[in-house]
Design a protein around this motif. Structure first.
Motif, PDB file in Angstrom:
ATOM      1  N   GLY A  67       0.790  -1.234   0.000  1.00 41.31           N
ATOM      2  CA  GLY A  67       0.000   0.000   0.000  1.00 41.31           C
ATOM      3  C   GLY A  67       0.815   1.273   0.000  1.00 41.31           C
ATOM      4  O   GLY A  67       0.340   2.327   0.453  1.00 41.31           O
ATOM      5  N   ASP A  68       2.039   1.230  -0.533  1.00 42.70           N
ATOM      6  CA  ASP A  68       2.895   2.418  -0.560  1.00 42.70           C
ATOM      7  C   ASP A  68       2.347   3.486  -1.498  1.00 42.70           C
ATOM      8  O   ASP A  68       1.714   3.189  -2.519  1.00 42.70           O
ATOM      9  CB  ASP A  68       4.313   2.048  -1.029  1.00 42.70           C
ATOM     10  N   ARG A  69       2.644   4.739  -1.142  1.00 40.38           N
ATOM     11  CA  ARG A  69       2.351   5.881  -2.002  1.00 40.38           C
ATOM     12  C   ARG A  69       3.552   6.815  -1.980  1.00 40.38           C
ATOM     13  O   ARG A  69       4.235   6.933  -0.957  1.00 40.38           O
ATOM     14  CB  ARG A  69       1.108   6.647  -1.529  1.00 40.38           C
ATOM     15  N   THR A  70       3.789   7.462  -3.098  1.00 34.91           N
ATOM     16  CA  THR A  70       4.863   8.435  -3.143  1.00 34.91           C
ATOM     17  C   THR A  70       4.419   9.730  -2.471  1.00 34.91           C
ATOM     18  O   THR A  70       3.233   9.921  -2.162  1.00 34.91           O
ATOM     19  CB  THR A  70       5.263   8.757  -4.596  1.00 34.91           C
ATOM     20  N   VAL A  71       5.364  10.620  -2.271  1.00 31.76           N
ATOM     21  CA  VAL A  71       5.008  11.986  -1.899  1.00 31.76           C
ATOM     22  C   VAL A  71       4.363  12.648  -3.116  1.00 31.76           C
ATOM     23  O   VAL A  71       4.394  12.113  -4.234  1.00 31.76           O
ATOM     24  CB  VAL A  71       6.247  12.781  -1.448  1.00 31.76           C
ATOM     25  N   VAL A  72       3.769  13.795  -2.909  1.00 34.30           N
ATOM     26  CA  VAL A  72       3.191  14.548  -4.027  1.00 34.30           C
ATOM     27  C   VAL A  72       4.274  14.790  -5.071  1.00 34.30           C
ATOM     28  O   VAL A  72       5.375  15.259  -4.769  1.00 34.30           O
ATOM     29  CB  VAL A  72       2.608  15.884  -3.533  1.00 34.30           C
ATOM     30  N   ASP A  74       5.910  16.595  -8.326  1.00 37.63           N
ATOM     31  CA  ASP A  74       5.869  17.907  -8.962  1.00 37.63           C
ATOM     32  C   ASP A  74       5.154  17.852 -10.314  1.00 37.63           C
ATOM     33  O   ASP A  74       4.456  18.788 -10.701  1.00 37.63           O
ATOM     34  CB  ASP A  74       7.294  18.436  -9.160  1.00 37.63           C
ATOM     35  N   ALA A  75       5.329  16.743 -11.033  1.00 36.02           N
ATOM     36  CA  ALA A  75       4.750  16.645 -12.376  1.00 36.02           C
ATOM     37  C   ALA A  75       3.234  16.666 -12.338  1.00 36.02           C
ATOM     38  O   ALA A  75       2.590  17.294 -13.186  1.00 36.02           O
ATOM     39  CB  ALA A  75       5.238  15.369 -13.058  1.00 36.02           C
ATOM     40  N   SER A  76       2.635  15.978 -11.365  1.00 32.78           N
ATOM     41  CA  SER A  76       1.184  15.794 -11.351  1.00 32.78           C
ATOM     42  C   SER A  76       0.468  16.565 -10.254  1.00 32.78           C
ATOM     43  O   SER A  76      -0.749  16.740 -10.310  1.00 32.78           O
ATOM     44  CB  SER A  76       0.854  14.307 -11.181  1.00 32.78           C
ATOM     45  N   GLY A  77       1.204  16.992  -9.239  1.00 29.75           N
ATOM     46  CA  GLY A  77       0.571  17.650  -8.105  1.00 29.75           C
ATOM     47  C   GLY A  77      -0.173  16.703  -7.193  1.00 29.75           C
ATOM     48  O   GLY A  77      -1.027  17.116  -6.409  1.00 29.75           O
ATOM     49  N   ALA A  78       0.145  15.397  -7.285  1.00 30.73           N
ATOM     50  CA  ALA A  78      -0.558  14.389  -6.482  1.00 30.73           C
ATOM     51  C   ALA A  78       0.402  13.253  -6.161  1.00 30.73           C
ATOM     52  O   ALA A  78       1.383  13.031  -6.873  1.00 30.73           O
ATOM     53  CB  ALA A  78      -1.767  13.853  -7.238  1.00 30.73           C
ATOM     54  N   PRO A  79       0.123  12.510  -5.073  1.00 28.80           N
ATOM     55  CA  PRO A  79       0.913  11.300  -4.814  1.00 28.80           C
ATOM     56  C   PRO A  79       0.542  10.215  -5.807  1.00 28.80           C
ATOM     57  O   PRO A  79      -0.513  10.261  -6.441  1.00 28.80           O
ATOM     58  CB  PRO A  79       0.516  10.921  -3.385  1.00 28.80           C
ATOM     59  N   VAL A  80       1.412   9.231  -5.933  1.00 28.75           N
ATOM     60  CA  VAL A  80       1.211   8.141  -6.882  1.00 28.75           C
ATOM     61  C   VAL A  80       1.260   6.820  -6.119  1.00 28.75           C
ATOM     62  O   VAL A  80       2.239   6.556  -5.411  1.00 28.75           O
ATOM     63  CB  VAL A  80       2.304   8.148  -7.971  1.00 28.75           C
ATOM     64  N   PRO A  81       0.241   5.967  -6.223  1.00 27.11           N
ATOM     65  CA  PRO A  81       0.322   4.633  -5.613  1.00 27.11           C
ATOM     66  C   PRO A  81       1.479   3.847  -6.219  1.00 27.11           C
ATOM     67  O   PRO A  81       1.717   3.906  -7.430  1.00 27.11           O
ATOM     68  CB  PRO A  81      -1.025   4.001  -5.960  1.00 27.11           C
ATOM     69  N   LEU A  82       2.172   3.100  -5.364  1.00 28.18           N
ATOM     70  CA  LEU A  82       3.331   2.325  -5.808  1.00 28.18           C
ATOM     71  C   LEU A  82       3.181   0.897  -5.288  1.00 28.18           C
ATOM     72  O   LEU A  82       3.750   0.527  -4.254  1.00 28.18           O
ATOM     73  CB  LEU A  82       4.621   2.959  -5.293  1.00 28.18           C
ATOM     74  N   PRO A  83       2.378   0.066  -5.969  1.00 25.26           N
ATOM     75  CA  PRO A  83       2.132  -1.296  -5.479  1.00 25.26           C
ATOM     76  C   PRO A  83       3.415  -2.094  -5.301  1.00 25.26           C
ATOM     77  O   PRO A  83       4.346  -1.996  -6.105  1.00 25.26           O
ATOM     78  CB  PRO A  83       1.244  -1.898  -6.571  1.00 25.26           C
ATOM     79  N   ARG A  84       3.426  -2.898  -4.236  1.00 24.42           N
ATOM     80  CA  ARG A  84       4.587  -3.732  -3.891  1.00 24.42           C
ATOM     81  C   ARG A  84       4.064  -4.979  -3.196  1.00 24.42           C
ATOM     82  O   ARG A  84       3.289  -4.904  -2.250  1.00 24.42           O
ATOM     83  CB  ARG A  84       5.516  -2.937  -2.975  1.00 24.42           C
ATOM     84  N   GLY A  85       4.488  -6.140  -3.664  1.00 27.64           N
ATOM     85  CA  GLY A  85       3.972  -7.392  -3.140  1.00 27.64           C
ATOM     86  C   GLY A  85       4.373  -7.664  -1.709  1.00 27.64           C
ATOM     87  O   GLY A  85       5.512  -7.409  -1.307  1.00 27.64           O
ATOM     88  N   ARG A  86       3.435  -8.200  -0.955  1.00 22.07           N
ATOM     89  CA  ARG A  86       3.697  -8.594   0.436  1.00 22.07           C
ATOM     90  C   ARG A  86       3.190 -10.018   0.609  1.00 22.07           C
ATOM     91  O   ARG A  86       2.003 -10.287   0.444  1.00 22.07           O
ATOM     92  CB  ARG A  86       2.985  -7.652   1.404  1.00 22.07           C
ATOM     93  N   GLY A  87       4.074 -10.926   0.972  1.00 24.07           N
ATOM     94  CA  GLY A  87       3.744 -12.345   1.064  1.00 24.07           C
ATOM     95  C   GLY A  87       4.710 -13.136   0.219  1.00 24.07           C
ATOM     96  O   GLY A  87       5.464 -12.579  -0.595  1.00 24.07           O
ATOM     97  N   LEU A  88       4.745 -14.433   0.394  1.00 25.80           N
ATOM     98  CA  LEU A  88       5.669 -15.258  -0.381  1.00 25.80           C
ATOM     99  C   LEU A  88       5.401 -15.078  -1.875  1.00 25.80           C
ATOM    100  O   LEU A  88       4.262 -15.149  -2.330  1.00 25.80           O
ATOM    101  CB  LEU A  88       5.541 -16.726   0.016  1.00 25.80           C
ATOM    102  N   GLY A  89       6.451 -14.860  -2.605  1.00 23.87           N
ATOM    103  CA  GLY A  89       6.334 -14.524  -4.019  1.00 23.87           C
ATOM    104  C   GLY A  89       6.456 -13.040  -4.267  1.00 23.87           C
ATOM    105  O   GLY A  89       6.766 -12.605  -5.375  1.00 23.87           O
ATOM    106  N   GLY A  90       6.177 -12.224  -3.229  1.00 14.07           N
ATOM    107  CA  GLY A  90       6.341 -10.786  -3.334  1.00 14.07           C
ATOM    108  C   GLY A  90       5.588 -10.194  -4.511  1.00 14.07           C
ATOM    109  O   GLY A  90       4.437 -10.543  -4.784  1.00 14.07           O
ATOM    110  N   SER A  91       6.247  -9.315  -5.235  1.00 14.15           N
ATOM    111  CA  SER A  91       5.584  -8.658  -6.360  1.00 14.15           C
ATOM    112  C   SER A  91       5.303  -9.618  -7.511  1.00 14.15           C
ATOM    113  O   SER A  91       4.418  -9.353  -8.333  1.00 14.15           O
ATOM    114  CB  SER A  91       6.428  -7.478  -6.849  1.00 14.15           C
TER     115      SER A  91
END
Length: 506
Positions: A67-72, A74-91
């Protein structure tokens, strides 16, 4: 999944793609005791949708994603979700199952900071070791754990897009996944008999019966332990208690671009200024930790269609192209991927249609990962600095122009398509670029926060050892100095396969 014994030869932190490979390969030696720590769930605890290829977008909202998100940005003026796997197998358990090496030219810059013997040709044996490629194309593996190949029945609308690309003058590649070709073709996927094959499926689960391999899930690593400059183990939390596992050989971080850098910083290893700002005691100054974060951003052109698009059967993105934004470049720097659903767009909802995704594959923009405290449950501060450099904007503009030419080919005319996002009001570079910068998303390929090299800004050396410390390596996407020109998962498999060899020779 295992008792909390304390003594091992090798401890691997992170049970995603790299960790699954390492645990399986190292435990092939019966005399090597291996502990694998994974913060997420065992395979049996992951959502059912993991196994169903078309359902992968739903996993972003599940417990299998950090459930990671970036900071706001500059290009978009908004944070960006950054999906990352959690659990065996990961992403590899939540991604879109694309298995492609990236063009060989995109590995040439890995030596810019002194990384030795990490060219495409150096990695080729490890690419081959990881896979059994259905295509049997030259240079592909024939005996690896992963069964990879194009979609058995590509979606008709995607085949029309492929025909449109050829009509527009682009090369019809034979093996776009192999690293040697440019052009358009069906891409290899990690789908076997209609089900996802994750790193855990291919590597780890067949190894779980080995008595020298212990796997502990729901185990959050707090910090690394040291005796002088030597890493001796990992402190982690599981079952509501704090445990310390000791390694007589080495500790290997395989928690990914975010997780590995995060653990190093929490352990006092990183830029002194950043550590002090987070009130973390400086144990080992290493200025490159958390720097060099970069990712593939992707802008989407969304089309409605009058003809009914067939129900998706595979991963949605079954056909892609690699091309150059400028002819004088030494290799492709733009990917175009055809997607058999209309992704959400800011202009208007589309009930029936498809998407053409455009991504700059060799972005120049660089960002950072920082921490706010030593608390392992405090999310890191992520700033990939998407489109921070104008060169990345120019690359995506070139790709969008190409995508539009494909969309208006006669091969797609019978589908009765209309561009809804951004729409044909966006006709000039300024308006198209503004759309791309405002409405892009992450392609979920972050790399670089523990970059490999031999200079003072590098975090690990050419044998993946953390600079200035003993008994500690990093082996995952975080060591990639410059992102390959394709989806990154295949490269992570190769890095982990090579890391296993390096550890065997220690």
């Amino acid at each position: 999944m295992a008792s909390h014994a304390t003594g091992y030869d090798v401890i691997v932190v992170g049970g995603g793609t790299a960790g699954s490979v390492l645990a399986a390969r190292l435990s092939e030696d019966e005399g090597v005791r291996v502990l694998l720590l994974e913060a997420g769930a065992a395979a049996s605890g992951l959502p059912d949708a993991v196994a169903t290829p078309p359902a992968w977008p739903s996993l972003v909202a599940s417990t299998a994603n950090w459930g990671d998100r970036t900071v706001v940005q500059d290009a978009s003026g908004a944070p960006v979700p950054l999906p990352r796997g959690r659990g065996l197998g990961g992403s590899s358990a939540i991604n879109a199952m694309v298995f492609a090496r990236g063009h060989r030219s995109s590995y040439d810059s890995w030596s810019d900071h002194g990384a030795k013997n990490w060219t495409y040709d150096d990695l080729l044996p490890y690419f081959q070791r990881s896979e059994t490629a259905v295509s049997r194309a030259p240079g592909r593996g024939t005996e690896g754990p992963l069964i990879v190949g194009p979609a058995v029945e590509p979606n008709d609308v995607l085949l029309a897009c492929l025909a449109g690309a050829v009509e527009a003058g682009h090369r019809r590649a034979f093996d776009i996944s192999g690293g040697l070709e440019e052009g358009f073709a069906p891409v290899d996927l990690n789908i076997v008999d209609g089900r996802r094959q994750s790193a855990a499926d291919a590597y780890l689960l067949p190894a779980l019966g080995r008595p020298n391999l212990h796997v502990v899930t729901d185990a959050v690593a707090h910090r690394l332990r040291f005796d002088g400059d030597r890493c001796t183990g990992v402190e982690y939390e599981a079952d509501g208690r704090t445990h310390t596992a000791r390694a007589s050989g080495e500790v290997v971080l395989a928690a990914g671009t975010i997780g590995s850098a995060h653990l190093l910083l929490r352990s006092g290893i990183g830029p002194e200024k950043d550590l002090r700002a987070a009130q973390v005691e400086v144990f080992h100054p290493l200025p490159g930790v958390g720097r060099n974060l970069h990712d593939h951003p992707r802008a989407n052109l969304v089309y409605s269609a009058q003809r009914q698009v067939p129900t998706p059967r595979n991963n949605h993105g079954e056909i892609l192209g690699l091309l150059r934004s400028r002819p004088e470049l030494d290799g492709p720097d733009v990917q175009i991927i055809f997607i058999d659903i209309p992704l959400p767009n800011p202009v208007a909802p589309v009930a029936n249609g498809f998407t053409i995704g455009v991504s700059p594959m060799r972005p120049v923009s660089r960002g950072s990962l920082r921490i706010t405290s030593a608390n392992p449950y405090a999310p890191p501060v992520l700033d990939p600095n998407y489109f921070g450099e104008e060169e990345d904007v120019r690359a995506v503009l070139s790709g969008i122009a190409t995508a539009r030419r494909i969309a208006w080919s006669s091969a797609l005319a019978e589908w009765g398509i209309e561009e809804v996002g951004p729409g044909l009001d966006a006709v000039h570079d300024q308006s198209i670029g503004d759309y791309a910068k405002k409405h892009f998303g992450s392609y979920c390929h972050p790399v670089g926060t523990c970059a490999m090299g031999e200079d003072e800004v590098s975090v690990v050396d050419s044998e993946l050892r953390v600079r200035g410390l003993d008994g500690l390596r990093v082996a995952d996407a975080s060591v990639i100095p410059s992102i390959p020109s394709n989806n990154t998962n295949a490269t992570v498999y190769a890095i982990a396969e090579r890391a296993a060899d390096l550890l065997r020779r220690r």
